[in-house]
Motif scaffolding. Sequence first.
Motif, PDB file in Angstrom:
ATOM      1  N   ALA A  90       7.184   1.473  -1.079  1.00  0.00           N
ATOM      2  CA  ALA A  90       8.436   0.687  -1.146  1.00  0.00           C
ATOM      3  C   ALA A  90       9.488   1.277  -0.196  1.00  0.00           C
ATOM      4  O   ALA A  90      10.214   0.544   0.483  1.00  0.00           O
ATOM      5  CB  ALA A  90       8.966   0.665  -2.576  1.00  0.00           C
ATOM      6  N   SER A  91       9.541   2.622  -0.129  1.00  0.00           N
ATOM      7  CA  SER A  91      10.512   3.287   0.757  1.00  0.00           C
ATOM      8  C   SER A  91      10.227   2.977   2.226  1.00  0.00           C
ATOM      9  O   SER A  91      11.150   2.737   3.003  1.00  0.00           O
ATOM     10  CB  SER A  91      10.479   4.803   0.547  1.00  0.00           C
ATOM     11  N   ILE A  92       8.934   2.994   2.602  1.00  0.00           N
ATOM     12  CA  ILE A  92       8.570   2.683   4.004  1.00  0.00           C
ATOM     13  C   ILE A  92       8.978   1.241   4.326  1.00  0.00           C
ATOM     14  O   ILE A  92       9.539   0.964   5.391  1.00  0.00           O
ATOM     15  CB  ILE A  92       7.044   2.847   4.259  1.00  0.00           C
ATOM     16  N   ILE A  93       8.713   0.323   3.381  1.00  0.00           N
ATOM     17  CA  ILE A  93       9.031  -1.097   3.610  1.00  0.00           C
ATOM     18  C   ILE A  93      10.544  -1.287   3.746  1.00  0.00           C
ATOM     19  O   ILE A  93      11.020  -1.969   4.670  1.00  0.00           O
ATOM     20  CB  ILE A  93       8.444  -1.982   2.486  1.00  0.00           C
ATOM     21  N   ILE A 179      11.864   0.162  17.431  1.00  0.00           N
ATOM     22  CA  ILE A 179      10.697   1.038  17.621  1.00  0.00           C
ATOM     23  C   ILE A 179      10.088   1.460  16.274  1.00  0.00           C
ATOM     24  O   ILE A 179       8.908   1.775  16.175  1.00  0.00           O
ATOM     25  CB  ILE A 179      11.074   2.277  18.474  1.00  0.00           C
ATOM     26  N   ASN A 180      10.906   1.435  15.211  1.00  0.00           N
ATOM     27  CA  ASN A 180      10.402   1.811  13.875  1.00  0.00           C
ATOM     28  C   ASN A 180       9.463   0.767  13.282  1.00  0.00           C
ATOM     29  O   ASN A 180       8.661   1.087  12.395  1.00  0.00           O
ATOM     30  CB  ASN A 180      11.571   1.988  12.883  1.00  0.00           C
ATOM     31  N   ILE A 181       9.596  -0.491  13.734  1.00  0.00           N
ATOM     32  CA  ILE A 181       8.898  -1.591  13.046  1.00  0.00           C
ATOM     33  C   ILE A 181       7.377  -1.458  13.130  1.00  0.00           C
ATOM     34  O   ILE A 181       6.713  -1.428  12.085  1.00  0.00           O
ATOM     35  CB  ILE A 181       9.410  -2.965  13.542  1.00  0.00           C
ATOM     36  N   PRO A 182       6.775  -1.350  14.342  1.00  0.00           N
ATOM     37  CA  PRO A 182       5.304  -1.214  14.368  1.00  0.00           C
ATOM     38  C   PRO A 182       4.823   0.054  13.660  1.00  0.00           C
ATOM     39  O   PRO A 182       3.806   0.023  12.949  1.00  0.00           O
ATOM     40  CB  PRO A 182       4.972  -1.169  15.870  1.00  0.00           C
ATOM     41  N   ALA A 187       2.270   2.729   8.968  1.00  0.00           N
ATOM     42  CA  ALA A 187       2.422   3.696   7.868  1.00  0.00           C
ATOM     43  C   ALA A 187       2.241   3.026   6.509  1.00  0.00           C
ATOM     44  O   ALA A 187       1.631   3.602   5.599  1.00  0.00           O
ATOM     45  CB  ALA A 187       3.794   4.371   7.949  1.00  0.00           C
ATOM     46  N   THR A 188       2.757   1.792   6.355  1.00  0.00           N
ATOM     47  CA  THR A 188       2.617   1.052   5.082  1.00  0.00           C
ATOM     48  C   THR A 188       1.142   0.794   4.770  1.00  0.00           C
ATOM     49  O   THR A 188       0.674   1.059   3.653  1.00  0.00           O
ATOM     50  CB  THR A 188       3.375  -0.296   5.161  1.00  0.00           C
ATOM     51  N   ILE A 189       0.398   0.307   5.768  1.00  0.00           N
ATOM     52  CA  ILE A 189      -1.030   0.002   5.561  1.00  0.00           C
ATOM     53  C   ILE A 189      -1.807   1.279   5.200  1.00  0.00           C
ATOM     54  O   ILE A 189      -2.613   1.291   4.265  1.00  0.00           O
ATOM     55  CB  ILE A 189      -1.629  -0.673   6.820  1.00  0.00           C
ATOM     56  N   SER A 193      -3.627   2.240   1.579  1.00  0.00           N
ATOM     57  CA  SER A 193      -5.082   2.453   1.596  1.00  0.00           C
ATOM     58  C   SER A 193      -5.507   3.847   1.147  1.00  0.00           C
ATOM     59  O   SER A 193      -6.567   4.016   0.546  1.00  0.00           O
ATOM     60  CB  SER A 193      -5.623   2.213   3.010  1.00  0.00           C
ATOM     61  N   PHE A 194      -4.697   4.868   1.450  1.00  0.00           N
ATOM     62  CA  PHE A 194      -5.194   6.241   1.269  1.00  0.00           C
ATOM     63  C   PHE A 194      -4.407   7.113   0.288  1.00  0.00           C
ATOM     64  O   PHE A 194      -4.972   8.032  -0.292  1.00  0.00           O
ATOM     65  CB  PHE A 194      -5.248   6.958   2.631  1.00  0.00           C
ATOM     66  N   VAL A 195      -3.116   6.858   0.102  1.00  0.00           N
ATOM     67  CA  VAL A 195      -2.317   7.757  -0.760  1.00  0.00           C
ATOM     68  C   VAL A 195      -2.612   7.476  -2.223  1.00  0.00           C
ATOM     69  O   VAL A 195      -2.717   6.314  -2.636  1.00  0.00           O
ATOM     70  CB  VAL A 195      -0.798   7.586  -0.458  1.00  0.00           C
ATOM     71  N   ARG A 196      -2.744   8.562  -3.014  1.00  0.00           N
ATOM     72  CA  ARG A 196      -2.966   8.403  -4.459  1.00  0.00           C
ATOM     73  C   ARG A 196      -1.767   8.973  -5.220  1.00  0.00           C
ATOM     74  O   ARG A 196      -1.072   9.854  -4.735  1.00  0.00           O
ATOM     75  CB  ARG A 196      -4.231   9.157  -4.883  1.00  0.00           C
TER      76      ARG A 196
END
Length: 529
Positions: A90-93, A179-182, A187-189, A193-196
């Motif tokens: 949520a923070s990244i978004i 530049i942060n957008i891509p 980072a969101t994807i 997918s990987f963070v627990r």
Amino acid sequence: MAAAVQSDDDLVEYGYRRVIITITAVLCALLEIVDTTIVNVALTHMRGSLGATLTDVAWVITAYAIANVIVIPMTSWLSQQFGRRNYFVASIIIFTVCSFLCGNATNIWELVAFRFVQGMGGGALLVTAQTIITESYPVAKRGMAQAIYGMGVIVGPTLGPPLGGYLVDTYSWPYIFYINIPLGIIATILAISFVRSPKYGEKLKANQVDWWGIILLTSFIGSLQFVLEHGQQDDWFNDSLIVTLSVVTVLGLVLFIWRELTYKHPIVNLSVLKDGNLRIGTIMCFILGFGLYGSTLIIPIYTQSILGWTAMDAGLLLIPGSITTAIMMPFVGNMIQKGVPQGYMVAVGFLVFFFFTLLMHDRMTPDTGVEHLFWPLILRGIGLGLLFVPITTLSLSTLKGKQIGEGAAFTGMMRQLGGSFGIAIITTFITRFSQEHRVNLINNLDPAKFEVQQRLAGMQKAFMAKGFTADEAMKKAYQAIDYSILKQSTVLSYMDIFMYLGVMFLCCIPIIFFIKRGKNKINPADAMH
């Protein structure tokens, strides 16, 4: 870190998963920190295109800093409430969406509002990324994990100005946000997918949430930041708004401390500050933030306004020192794991930083070149390398269990607050010292003196040769001398700032004698916030 039900090893990752999680966490920490300094070089362009005053445009930095400092101490609690991965994603978004909105802002206050919300997401990224990267490594390798994270935190502030300079010179200021957008989308994807998340205990009900704690924390930090940023230009306590907000700051702080110590479910656990090493560590983190962000602010201003460099050249100057810090990080992490006392490293780090300020004081002139600044900035890089990881680890060396995460939240907050204080105080004193030096220099320029008359006559002739009348040429000659005095008085004020910074770092060395040796061997990466 909130009280996790799992053991420490449940979140450890191996192979490609750990590599991807490390890249994701460092990317997010870098995004946040680069954004703290990338706007510094774009403020002039923002003023022009948004029709704002210098005071207004300063709020682009201030709003972000306030939001950062408010969110950092609450992050441990918020992770527990929403689950770490959910909160992180949520923070990244929030950060990415607000980057897009900042770039599309049509007036200065729109931009400031979006920067504040972006800072709320960013502060969470910084802290949660550190927790995630730490817990993904087995205990034996956490020293290296902390060093990898430390590279991002230290290199980030110095990457901002050259990157910002390049984007502003080549494109336009909104691109420092675009530049942060891509990167944010990637980072969101990766995070989804990987963070627990650790399994947390029971969540608080809405009526148990420390709403008063949140309100008091926000009010005292917001007021403090306003006073620091606007005190100098509003003549400090001669201004009624500054006086009112100073009272709000003190009252808010006192009430916040009382609330957190007496409420059953505090949003920030202050009892952890009973630990002596943590108290010393938070003071040193504050001073580290002061030195790191203060010197990152002053060097680009000096090189652009006095030496006439471009934004990009000013930013590139800081890169070799940052690379030095990045190279040192793994060695420092290794030394701590081998049992070299952190206190010794911190003392040497403060001493090296003192020599950096001394060299800067001696080498600053209106005509200084790259070759004069290169080695002092390498010294700064060495000093930061010796300070960052050791200060964080010795702060936590006598804490256990979930207190380690709570203590680390304070070190993160104090580093950010130190940066805010540093920028505000340095800006104030540059103005004050410049005025003093200007008065002293003008007093020495007696128009009756033969040398002064000779110089004015020479300059008058030079201007007359360019086609000006005698009166116009004399006026131009006076203007040129006035500009020269202004430049010289500003350089002298920067020299004073470096001298006082050096004295401050020198005075910090005896603090290490108050450090207790921790019985439990803390890993350099147990800085879980």
